[in-house]
Design an enzyme around this catalytic site. Structure first.
Site, mmCIF file in Angstrom:
data_model
loop_
_atom_site.group_PDB
_atom_site.id
_atom_site.type_symbol
_atom_site.label_atom_id
_atom_site.label_comp_id
_atom_site.label_asym_id
_atom_site.label_seq_id
_atom_site.Cartn_x
_atom_site.Cartn_y
_atom_site.Cartn_z
ATOM 1 N N ASP A 52 -23.061 8.000 -0.337
ATOM 2 C CA ASP A 52 -23.136 8.610 0.989
ATOM 3 C C ASP A 52 -22.324 7.804 2.005
ATOM 4 O OD1 ASP A 52 -24.078 10.598 2.792
ATOM 5 O OD2 ASP A 52 -25.549 9.167 3.556
ATOM 6 N N LYS B 105 -24.620 10.327 -14.503
ATOM 7 C CA LYS B 105 -24.186 10.448 -15.898
ATOM 8 C C LYS B 105 -24.799 9.371 -16.793
ATOM 9 C CE LYS B 105 -21.406 13.847 -14.902
ATOM 10 N NZ LYS B 105 -21.636 15.229 -15.388
ATOM 11 N N ARG C 181 -15.221 22.958 11.503
ATOM 12 C CA ARG C 181 -15.731 21.611 11.753
ATOM 13 C C ARG C 181 -16.563 21.091 10.580
ATOM 14 N NH1 ARG C 181 -17.913 21.399 17.841
ATOM 15 N NH2 ARG C 181 -17.631 19.171 17.479
ATOM 16 N N LYS C 182 -16.414 21.743 9.442
ATOM 17 C CA LYS C 182 -17.076 21.283 8.217
ATOM 18 C C LYS C 182 -16.071 20.540 7.349
ATOM 19 C CE LYS C 182 -20.165 25.289 8.112
ATOM 20 N NZ LYS C 182 -20.588 26.493 7.326
#
Length: 233
Positions: free
Chosen positions: A145, A169, A190-191
């Site tokens: 993140d 995995k 705006r994404k």
């Protein structure tokens, strides 16, 4: 062994100071320097080598620093405290920089503007253990993140995570070094849409894959609407 002895001595000094009624500045020499020194305190850049970095992490760091020489890549500095917090939150610090060197998140990020790509060199310390001997899944999710967030923030400004999908995995050995590759795939209005993978130092082992959607902070704020007539509980 030496690290544990040093930590024990620190605790002993702190306890001794409290018993003797010493002031906070007397118990903490760093705090004392801040209170009484006229010199400006320079924040520490934690994205630089320290004694806890393994040989693999140092080698990768040197390789990417050479890539920075022609300007194609840039090393991103990292500090504990954000310049954006208000005065009443002055004690707030970056979550991934909350551990002492070598115990938690050790990492450095590099950014390539032409490729819209961020690479994070990450070493997970012993305080990030999940299943014995392996890194906690939440710790690698945090670093994924943080990496995709940085990759989105450079072109998009202040962003927050709207969606993060991770496929684990295989487990990552504790205290090993991995390479987190993040790529800005597309922008729709705006994404910002990004992809990411986590690989071993030699890139032969794929540990995790992820996709993420980031939104500017102002956009996310539009979804937070409270009714003053209703209770929050």
């Amino acid at each position: 062994m030496l690290r544990s002895c040093t930590a024990a001595l620190r605790k002993l000094r702190a306890l001794r100071g409290r018993r003797e009624g010493a002031s906070p500045a007397a118990r903490d020499p760093v705090l004392a320097r801040r209170w009484f020194s006229t010199e400006k305190v320079i924040p520490k850049d934690h994205a630089l080598p320290n004694p806890s970095w393994s040989k693999d992490l140092r080698l990768l760091f040197d390789q990417f620093m050479k890539k920075c020489e022609d300007g194609s890549w840039e090393r991103l500095p990292s500090y504990k405290n954000s310049k954006l917090v208000k005065d009443q939150l002055s004690q707030a610090q970056l979550f991934t920089r909350g551990y002492e060197d070598g115990l938690g998140f050790e990492y450095v990020m590099f950014y390539n503007d032409d490729e819209k790509r961020t690479v994070c060199l990450f070493q997970g310390g012993p305080y990030l253990q999940g299943v014995p001997g392996f890194l906690h899944g939440g710790a690698i999710a945090t670093m994924i993140d943080a990496t995709v967030g940085m990759c989105a923030a450079i072109p998009g400004g202040i962003v927050m995570t709207a969606n993060l999908n991770i496929s684990f995995k295989r487990p990552i050995p504790l205290c090993s070094v991995v390479v987190i590759n993040s790529q800005l795939d597309k922008i729709e209005g705006r994404k910002l849409f990004l992809s990411c993978n986590v690989r071993s130092v030699d890139e032969k082992i794929l540990y995790s894959e992820a996709t993420s959607k980031k939104l500017p902070l102002s956009i996310l704020g539009l979804f937070i609407k409270l009714d003053p007539e209703k209770s929050l509980t």
